[in-house]
Each structure stands twice: as C-alpha cells, then as structure tokens.
Write a protein that holds these residues in place. Structure first.
Motif: not given
Length: 250
Positions: A191-209
C-alpha cells in the motif's frame, strides 16, 4: 476614447485583477480557495492516517500474539535495503520542500530541478522495494503464492529455503504464523508503494506543467498540497521501517 469606454475598460481590468486565471469561479476570493483546498487536503490526509493506523494496530496486535514468528519474520528483511530506502525518502522530502520554496520565489529552473530530483528519488525507492520483493519470492516468503514453512521448522529439512538470520527453529504452530507476518509485510509495504507510485505519476504531471510556466505565477497551492502528501508518505515509511525492520533485531 469616450469616458464610458474608459470606465468599462477600467472595470474589466479591475475584474481581471480581482479574479486571477487560477481562481475557480465558485470561490469569491483567492484566499477562500486556498483555505478550502488546504482543508480538503488535510481531511484527505486524516483518512490516510486512519487507514494506515488500522494496519499498524493489526500488526501490533498480531505481533503480540505470535511474537516468536514475527521476530523470525523480521529477521528475513534486509536492514541495508531498508536503511537505504529510508535515506532516499528523507532526501526526497528535502527536495520536495525545496520545490515548494522554488515555486514561492518564482524560480522556474529551480522548481523543475527539484521536482525532477524528487521524481528520481521516488523511482529509486520503488526500485529498491522491487529488489526486496524479488528476494522474498526467491526465499519462498510470499504467502498464498510461494511460501515454505519448513525453514522455520527445521533448517536441515530444506537447505535451499533456509537462509541466514534464523535464531532457532520454531514450533510448527509458530512456523505457520510466520505467514501472518509476511502477509502484513506485503500489505503494508504494498500500500505504501502504491502511494509512492501515485506520487511519482503526479510528479510527471507537475513537471510537464512546470515546464509551461505553471506554479511560478504566484499560485503555489497545488505544489504545497502535493508536498504535504509526499511528506506524509515519507513519514509512513519511517514507521514501517521501525515496525517491520528494526524491532527485535539484535
């Protein structure tokens, strides 16, 4: 230009000034939007605390019931990899904090740099966790899919499965309960790794923006709220590291 036109233009300019592009139409002021989004973020984190808190309570209760089995289970974990992942997340919390600061001072280059570093550390954490999970698969420590209790009963009965870290063979009942430990281990770290994976995915979105100029125009709420999420996930890992890796190690 007529006076009526000038007044209309001034009214439009004032309206534009009062309602920035990042202000949603259902908020009267930017401060109201900031307070509402911050409250929503803290409410979300409260639900996350309750979720992980339930897992922590279940772990502590079952550890009290099956103490020898949980001690033996924890000895199968690598202190080296656990410590490495802890260090990676602590550093990533620093880079995330610097990302928030960069957005506040409107430094686009620094914002991109620290967001990318946080993204990189997130990937490193997931990679190390993948190494640990693969090791558990090789040691037959995956409940329900690939598990052997023989190593905990008698080291000589299955030398291919029995590894280092064992203090002494367990009773048949306690050996069976080692599955409880590894079930909670995979549930909690998964579950912790899932939260990390979600966070990493959001970071990709933030970097693009951020590349297109977002977050450095004075509106940093999204970056701040994501920073809260990232720090929360890091804190959860520190508790997991202490409970799963460090307790009863000698």
């Amino acid at each position: 230009m007529s006076d009526s036109t000038t007044v209309a233009n001034n009214a439009l300019a004032e309206e534009h000034h009062e309602h920035p592009s990042y202000q949603r139409h259902h908020f009267e002021t930017v401060d109201q939007q900031f307070d509402a989004t911050n409250f929503a973020m803290w409410l979300f984190l409260l639900t996350e605390i309750m979720f992980f808190g339930g897992l922590f309570v279940a772990y502590m209760i079952m550890r009290n019931w099956y103490y020898p089995a949980f001690v033996e289970g924890s000895h199968q974990l690598s202190i080296f990899w656990g410590t490495a992942n802890t260090a990676v997340l602590i550093i990533s919390s620093f880079t995330m904090a610097m990302s928030v600061w960069s957005a506040e001072v409107r430094r686009k280059g620094l914002l991109l740099l620290f967001l990318c570093l946080t993204f990189l550390f997130g990937l490193v954490f997931l990679g190390i966790k993948g190494i640990e999970w693969h090791e558990k698969w090789e040691k037959f420590h995956v409940p329900g899919l690939r598990y052997s209790e023989q190593a905990f009963l008698n080291p000589a009965s299955d030398p291919e499965v029995y590894k280092e870290y064992h203090d002494q063979p367990l009773s048949p009942d306690m050996a069976q309960k080692t599955q409880e430990y590894f079930f909670l281990y995979f549930a909690m770290t998964g579950m912790h790794a899932l939260h990390m994976l979600i966070g990493v995915s959001i970071l990709v979105f933030m970097i693009i923006r951020a590349k297109h100029g977002a977050y450095t125009s004075g509106h940093v709420t999204f970056v701040e709220n994501f920073g809260l999420y990232w720090h929360f996930v890091d804190i959860i890992w520190i508790y997991l590291f202490a409970l799963l890796y460090l307790i009863s190690r000698h």
